[in-house]
Design an enzyme around this catalytic site. Structure first.
Site, PDB file in Angstrom:
ATOM      1  N   ASP A 110      30.952 122.376  47.620  1.00 51.87           N
ATOM      2  CA  ASP A 110      31.125 121.835  48.974  1.00 51.87           C
ATOM      3  C   ASP A 110      30.824 122.909  50.033  1.00 51.87           C
ATOM      4  OD1 ASP A 110      31.776 119.840  50.774  1.00 51.87           O
ATOM      5  OD2 ASP A 110      33.895 119.710  50.241  1.00 51.87           O
ATOM      6  N   HIS A 227      36.989 115.719  59.165  1.00 55.84           N
ATOM      7  CA  HIS A 227      37.721 115.915  57.911  1.00 55.84           C
ATOM      8  C   HIS A 227      39.188 115.533  58.089  1.00 55.84           C
ATOM      9  CE1 HIS A 227      34.552 119.047  56.684  1.00 55.84           C
ATOM     10  NE2 HIS A 227      34.402 118.009  55.912  1.00 55.84           N
ATOM     11  N   HIS A 266      30.203 112.896  55.417  1.00 54.66           N
ATOM     12  CA  HIS A 266      31.382 113.755  55.256  1.00 54.66           C
ATOM     13  C   HIS A 266      32.581 113.121  55.946  1.00 54.66           C
ATOM     14  CE1 HIS A 266      30.055 117.696  53.560  1.00 54.66           C
ATOM     15  NE2 HIS A 266      28.916 117.039  53.639  1.00 54.66           N
ATOM     16  N   ASN A 288      31.641 111.986  50.770  1.00 53.88           N
ATOM     17  CA  ASN A 288      32.700 112.915  50.371  1.00 53.88           C
ATOM     18  C   ASN A 288      34.069 112.306  50.604  1.00 53.88           C
ATOM     19  OD1 ASN A 288      30.606 114.664  49.965  1.00 53.88           O
ATOM     20  ND2 ASN A 288      31.396 116.279  51.280  1.00 53.88           N
TER      21      ASN A 288
HETATM   22 ZN   LIG Z   1      32.705 117.962  54.612  1.00 54.33          ZN
END
Ligand SMILES: [Zn+2]
Length: 360
Positions: A110, A227, A266, A288
């Site tokens: 990652d 995230h 992501h 992800n």
């Molecule tokens: Zn990421």
């Protein structure tokens, strides 16, 4: 007809052009492959089990912190030694085990920001050593993330790493634009929001720099990704922007492919089905998923501990009698397994959401 019909290696860890064949097939059929962040043999097993039971390919990935955790928190990581050793250990473990699950598996690392490049260098050294013996790299692919750097520097340095990876026919994922939020000590929570959305010209500049080297690369182009999970409404994802990148790239290259670019999503945790559908329609092949799986893994263990509390307070003695042994309750194979089951169930849900069920 399924994934395995287009792959030269049908089960176990796939590398080289097989990775591109998998992504081409996913784009053609309209599904994406979840990339699950793993930190231990237990989380690897949970991911493999979910993919096997759904008859689907899967991507296993380690972050720099996750790789260090594989090595053990007691190992010093000042020059990325633990992250390098842990990543290598993960890769060998997954390579040994994946064939037992009878599915194709992509091994990936990652985000690697500039300050972490010694980690990527160490993994590439291991890939090259493995390549000398086996004719293929240890990892199927890596990610380099210099998105915090100046645009031209990001592309130039990424190109340099891609030249090294391409000699082994290894896949490379790169990031352009910034994923918001916080992960593994890279804190982008305060970044200017315009940098969270990438422009088609910027994305195409990456394609122009990398495509002459090898076709085996993907782009994580930011479209408001963050995230971690936030309250609904706090994150404005615009996956429709990815369609503009594809159209622009198609115009410039006169490509016959519907999607000239392989795109990566992501910060998938907590997003809506409609966001995934739009992203996949626009050529996203990899999503992800980390935060959702972390929480899912906890819930199984948490509920077990809470429900069995009276059997866990001493090694002998419980409500059934003060001389009754509790071994069958505190054996880690019992309570760790509960975390594997709930994490696996979460991944099964993700596979459905990404239309990646019975795709083998
Ligand atoms: Zn990421």
């Amino acid at each position: 007809m399924g994934v395995q019909d287009v792959l030269s290696r049908k089960t176990g860890v796939i590398v080289g052009d097989d990775v591109r064949r998998l992504f081409d097939y996913a784009q053609e059929k309209g599904f994406a492959i979840p990339a699950i962040n793993v930190t231990s043999s237990s989380t690897v097993v949970a991911a493999l089990e979910a993919a096997r039971d759904s008859k689907a390919p899967i991507i296993l990935q380690v972050s720099q912190g996750g790789a260090a955790f594989f090595a053990g928190k007691g190992v010093d990581n000042k020059n990325q030694e633990a992250s390098i050793a842990g990543a290598i250990a993960f890769a060998h473990y997954a390579r040994s085990l994946a064939p037992s699950y009878n599915i194709p598996v992509v091994l990936h690392s990652d985000h690697c920001a500039k300050k972490l490049l010694p980690w990527l260098d160490g993994m590439l050294d291991a890939d090259e050593a493995y390549y000398k013996i086996h004719g293929e790299p240890l990892f199927s692919s890596h990610m380099i993330d210099l998105s915090e750097e100046d645009h031209a520097d990001n592309i130039a340095e990424t190109k340099r790493y891609f030249q090294r990876a391409a000699k082994m026919n290894q896949w490379l994922e790169m990031e352009i634009g910034i994923t918001g939020g916080e992960e593994d000590g890279v804190d982008n929570t305060g970044v200017d929001s315009s940098r969270l959305y990438t422009q088609p010209e910027e994305v195409f500049a990456v394609y122009e720099a990398l495509a002459p080297i090898s076709p085996n690369f993907s782009i994580a182009a930011a479209f408001g990704n963050v995230h971690g999970v936030y309250k609904p409404g706090n994150v404005r994802l615009h996956p429709e922007l990815l369609g503009k990148h594809q159209v622009y790239a198609k115009e410039q290259t006169k490509s016959s492919k519907k999607h000239p670019l392989y795109l990566v999503f992501h910060g998938g945790s907590g997003s809506e089905q409609s966001d995934f559908d739009t992203a996949i329609k626009n050529g996203v092949v990899k999503v992800n998923v980390d935060t959702d799986c972390q929480y899912a893994y906890l819930t199984g263990i948490r509920d077990y501990i809470l429900n069995k509390k009276d059997y866990l307070m001493s090694s002998v003695g419980n409500p059934d009698g003060e001389d009754k042994p509790n071994k069958k309750y505190f054996d880690p194979r019992v309570w760790v397994r509960e975390g594997e089951k709930t994490m696996s169930a979460k991944i099964t849900t993700n596979l459905k959401i990404f239309h990646n069920v019975n795709t083998l």
